[in-house]
Motif scaffolding. Structure first.
Motif, PDB file in Angstrom:
ATOM      1  N   GLU A  17       0.832  -1.212   0.000  1.00  0.00           N
ATOM      2  CA  GLU A  17       0.000   0.000   0.000  1.00  0.00           C
ATOM      3  C   GLU A  17       0.864   1.259   0.000  1.00  0.00           C
ATOM      4  O   GLU A  17       0.621   2.192  -0.745  1.00  0.00           O
ATOM      5  N   LYS A  18       1.877   1.267   0.846  1.00  0.00           N
ATOM      6  CA  LYS A  18       2.766   2.431   0.933  1.00  0.00           C
ATOM      7  C   LYS A  18       3.540   2.587  -0.378  1.00  0.00           C
ATOM      8  O   LYS A  18       3.766   3.703  -0.843  1.00  0.00           O
ATOM      9  N   GLU A  21       1.392   4.342  -2.953  1.00  0.00           N
ATOM     10  CA  GLU A  21       1.201   5.764  -2.626  1.00  0.00           C
ATOM     11  C   GLU A  21       2.463   6.581  -2.908  1.00  0.00           C
ATOM     12  O   GLU A  21       2.393   7.657  -3.495  1.00  0.00           O
ATOM     13  N   LYS A 120      -2.766   8.969   4.188  1.00  0.00           N
ATOM     14  CA  LYS A 120      -2.984   8.415   2.852  1.00  0.00           C
ATOM     15  C   LYS A 120      -3.113   9.562   1.858  1.00  0.00           C
ATOM     16  O   LYS A 120      -3.690  10.606   2.167  1.00  0.00           O
TER      17      LYS A 120
END
Length: 143
Positions: A17-18, A21, A120
Motif C-alpha cells: 500500500e505504501k 502511494e 494516505k
C-alpha cells in the motif's frame, strides 16, 4: 547506484500500500517539477547508523549553518514512515507560511513550518499539495 536507481529500489522495498502511494506521489512530483534534480537520502549517518527515515529528494537549495558553512541539499523531500507520508518543503524563510496558507484547505494532514504529513494520499487535496510544493520552489527561486 545513481539517485533514480536508489529511488526505484527504495520504492520497490516498501510495503504494498505504501509503495503504491509513494510511487504515485513520486510520479506526480516529477510531472510538477519535470527538470528537477533527484536525490536519495538513505537516512544513515557517516557511521552507517540509521538516524532518520529514507527520503526521496527533489530540487536543490543551499543550507546555511550557524558556523557559516553551507551544504547543497534537496528542497522537496518525500519520506514514508509508520504513520503515513511526510512531504518536506525546505528553504521557506517564513515558518508560518505553510500552516497559514494550506492547513485549512489541504485535507486531513498536519502542516508545520516545513512539512505536510498525511496518512494516505487520498486524504489530501492533490491540487493543494501541488500548489504548496510549487509555491515552495517559487519562494526560494530554486527547483
Amino acid at each position: 547506484m545513481n539517485a533514480e536507481e536508489q529511488i526505484a529500489s527504495h520504492i520497490a522495498g516498501l510495503a504494498n500500500e505504501k509503495r503504491a502511494e509513494v510511487q504515485e506521489l513520486h510520479t506526480l512530483i516529477l510531472q510538477w517539477l519535470p527538470a528537477t534534480k533527484l536525490w536519495f537520502d538513505d537516512g544513515k549517518n557517516e557511521d552507517g547508523k540509521t538516524v532518520t527515515n529514507p527520503t526521496i529528494g527533489y530540487g536543490s537549495h543551499i543550507i546555511k549553518y550557524a558556523d557559516g558553512k553551507t551544504k547543497e541539499f534537496f528542497q522537496i523531500g518525500v519520506s514514508a514512515n509508520k504513520s503515513g507520508i511526510s512531504v518536506y518543503i525546505l528553504g521557506i524563510p517564513d515558518k508560518n507560511y505553510l500552516p497559514q496558507t494550506y492547513k485549512q484547505i489541504i485535507g486531513k494532514a498536519t502542516v508545520t513550518g516545513y512539512c505536510i504529513k498525511f496518512n494516505k494520499l487520498k486524504n489530501v487535496n492533490i491540487n493543494v499539495l501541488e500548489d504548496a510544493i510549487l509555491n515552495g520552489v517559487k519562494i526560494t527561486g530554486k527547483s
